[in-house]
Design a protein around this motif. Sequence first.
Motif, PDB file in Angstrom:
ATOM      1  N   PRO A 202       0.643  -1.864   0.176  1.00 18.29           N
ATOM      2  CA  PRO A 202       0.303  -0.456  -0.382  1.00 18.29           C
ATOM      3  C   PRO A 202       0.982   1.618  -0.257  1.00 18.29           C
ATOM      4  O   PRO A 202       1.952   1.351   0.710  1.00 18.29           O
ATOM      5  CB  PRO A 202      -1.118  -0.084   1.448  1.00 18.29           C
TER       6      PRO A 202
ATOM      7  N   SER B 162      -8.832   8.149   1.768  1.00 22.81           N
ATOM      8  CA  SER B 162      -9.585   6.904   2.443  1.00 22.81           C
ATOM      9  C   SER B 162      -9.216   5.841   2.998  1.00 22.81           C
ATOM     10  O   SER B 162     -10.367   5.406   3.620  1.00 22.81           O
ATOM     11  CB  SER B 162     -10.057   6.352   0.673  1.00 22.81           C
ATOM     12  N   ARG B 163      -7.884   5.365   2.766  1.00 27.46           N
ATOM     13  CA  ARG B 163      -7.823   4.651   3.714  1.00 27.46           C
ATOM     14  C   ARG B 163      -7.921   4.802   5.398  1.00 27.46           C
ATOM     15  O   ARG B 163      -8.126   4.709   6.366  1.00 27.46           O
ATOM     16  CB  ARG B 163      -6.160   4.389   4.158  1.00 27.46           C
TER      17      ARG B 163
ATOM     18  N   LYS C 204     -11.100   4.499   6.595  1.00 23.39           N
ATOM     19  CA  LYS C 204     -11.049   3.246   6.780  1.00 23.39           C
ATOM     20  C   LYS C 204     -12.149   3.431   5.706  1.00 23.39           C
ATOM     21  O   LYS C 204     -12.921   1.699   5.282  1.00 23.39           O
ATOM     22  CB  LYS C 204     -12.129   2.909   8.071  1.00 23.39           C
ATOM     23  N   ASP C 205     -12.412   3.708   4.751  1.00 23.01           N
ATOM     24  CA  ASP C 205     -13.125   3.199   3.248  1.00 23.01           C
ATOM     25  C   ASP C 205     -12.343   2.348   1.880  1.00 23.01           C
ATOM     26  O   ASP C 205     -11.670   2.835   1.017  1.00 23.01           O
ATOM     27  CB  ASP C 205     -13.775   5.085   2.371  1.00 23.01           C
ATOM     28  N   THR C 206     -12.756   0.707   2.120  1.00 19.10           N
ATOM     29  CA  THR C 206     -11.696   0.338   1.555  1.00 19.10           C
ATOM     30  C   THR C 206     -11.878   0.140   0.337  1.00 19.10           C
ATOM     31  O   THR C 206     -11.593  -0.202  -0.453  1.00 19.10           O
ATOM     32  CB  THR C 206     -12.287  -0.920   2.166  1.00 19.10           C
ATOM     33  N   LYS C 207     -13.142   0.173  -0.567  1.00 19.16           N
ATOM     34  CA  LYS C 207     -13.621   0.563  -1.777  1.00 19.16           C
ATOM     35  C   LYS C 207     -13.035   2.043  -2.426  1.00 19.16           C
ATOM     36  O   LYS C 207     -12.847   2.152  -3.345  1.00 19.16           O
ATOM     37  CB  LYS C 207     -15.222   0.326  -2.242  1.00 19.16           C
TER      38      LYS C 207
ATOM     39  N   THR D 158     -10.537   3.892  -1.683  1.00 20.69           N
ATOM     40  CA  THR D 158      -9.090   3.094  -1.607  1.00 20.69           C
ATOM     41  C   THR D 158      -8.810   2.580  -2.725  1.00 20.69           C
ATOM     42  O   THR D 158      -7.911   2.844  -3.353  1.00 20.69           O
ATOM     43  CB  THR D 158      -8.701   2.725  -0.045  1.00 20.69           C
ATOM     44  N   GLU D 159      -9.451   1.428  -3.113  1.00 21.36           N
ATOM     45  CA  GLU D 159      -8.726   0.383  -4.248  1.00 21.36           C
ATOM     46  C   GLU D 159      -8.871   1.785  -5.364  1.00 21.36           C
ATOM     47  O   GLU D 159      -8.240   0.966  -6.146  1.00 21.36           O
ATOM     48  CB  GLU D 159      -9.331  -0.982  -4.013  1.00 21.36           C
TER      49      GLU D 159
END
Length: 397
Positions: free
Chosen positions: A99, A174-175, A178-181, A183-184
């Motif tokens: 990451p 975003s990380r 804690k917004d996983t989508k 972040t990806e």
Amino acid sequence: PEAAGGAPVLALTAASSISLSEMDVAPGDEIWLAALATDIYSLDGQTHPPLRSSLRRLRVISREQLVEQLFGQLESVRRQADRSQADQRKLLEQSRNTPPGDQASSQQAAISEQVQQMAQAVAEVSRKAAEADRPGKPLDRELGDVVRSAERAVDQAGDASREAQRSLGEAKRSREAKDTKATEDAERASQQSQEDTAQKLEQLSQSLDRGRDAFAQKRRTQQLLTDQQELRRQTGELSRETAGKSAEQLTPEQRAAAQRLGQEQESLARRAEELLRSLKEKAEELSQSDPAASEALKQAAQTGEQRALEQLLQQAARQIQQSQQQQAQQQQQKAEQTLSQMLQQLNESQRQRDAVLRRQLDSLVQTLESLVNRQAAELATFEARAAGDANGLSGLD
């Protein structure tokens, strides 16, 4: 003197300009500049003597030398593009495996700064070339093509690198949220922008590399022509000294001069052979990446071979050594005419590029017309079959 408000002025600046076009100067000349300054000190009739600045020398260069200098500056940009591309590829690999964090953002910012410096260097070359352009006669068409291609590539690389920076920052935020989508998505966008940056830097390097190769071949051809013209001048001087004499009647000094000129002519013949071989090799190398430059190189090589450039120079060398200077000069002049035509062909790469584009467009038009005709025929066949099926069904009624 005093400035507004009564404060003393501690320094004054004066500017002036000179026009070289108004001077009778030629490439190789030097212009020496110095400035004289006198202050306003005056006390009881005493003044300070004028002071002379340090001497500054300006060297006058030819347009060809300027082009060579500008290509040299672009070569520095090419080397930087290769280093930046390697840095970008390394950072992209790291981003795929781990990451990205603050370090990745800093590294991408450094790459953006490098790209900005390259853009400034290319813009400076463009500015200098534009200043040397004359109405209807640009400084060098090949240089202009290379600069325009480099400007596009470096601008696109800068846009992609800045987008990669933005996406890396978005991924970090975003990380932390804690917004996983999100972040990806941001990490994927960053990786794509990094890949785009690396590709544009590669395009920049390739365009500058192609321009350097084409210019190097033109430079070799021009230098061979210049050296041959100088040798013909020396041959003419010897011819006037030895007019009407056979080889046996020459003085030892004249025989030595003929031997030396003959050897120099043989050396130029070998250079001509190497030039023709190099033109063909470079034409083959550029056949895919730059078809227009490849075509110009190929035509120049064919001209040299068809007009027997190397053989003309070899024959001139033998005639010089046999005290046949007038006949040698005829062969030398033919060789110079051949080299001049080759140089003209090398300078017409833009016309070749236009011709290549026209052929590609013609081929594309023919392909499209063929597809349209084939589609029309298949559609007619389909409609005929559909009509036949409809008739068959109506007969069942």
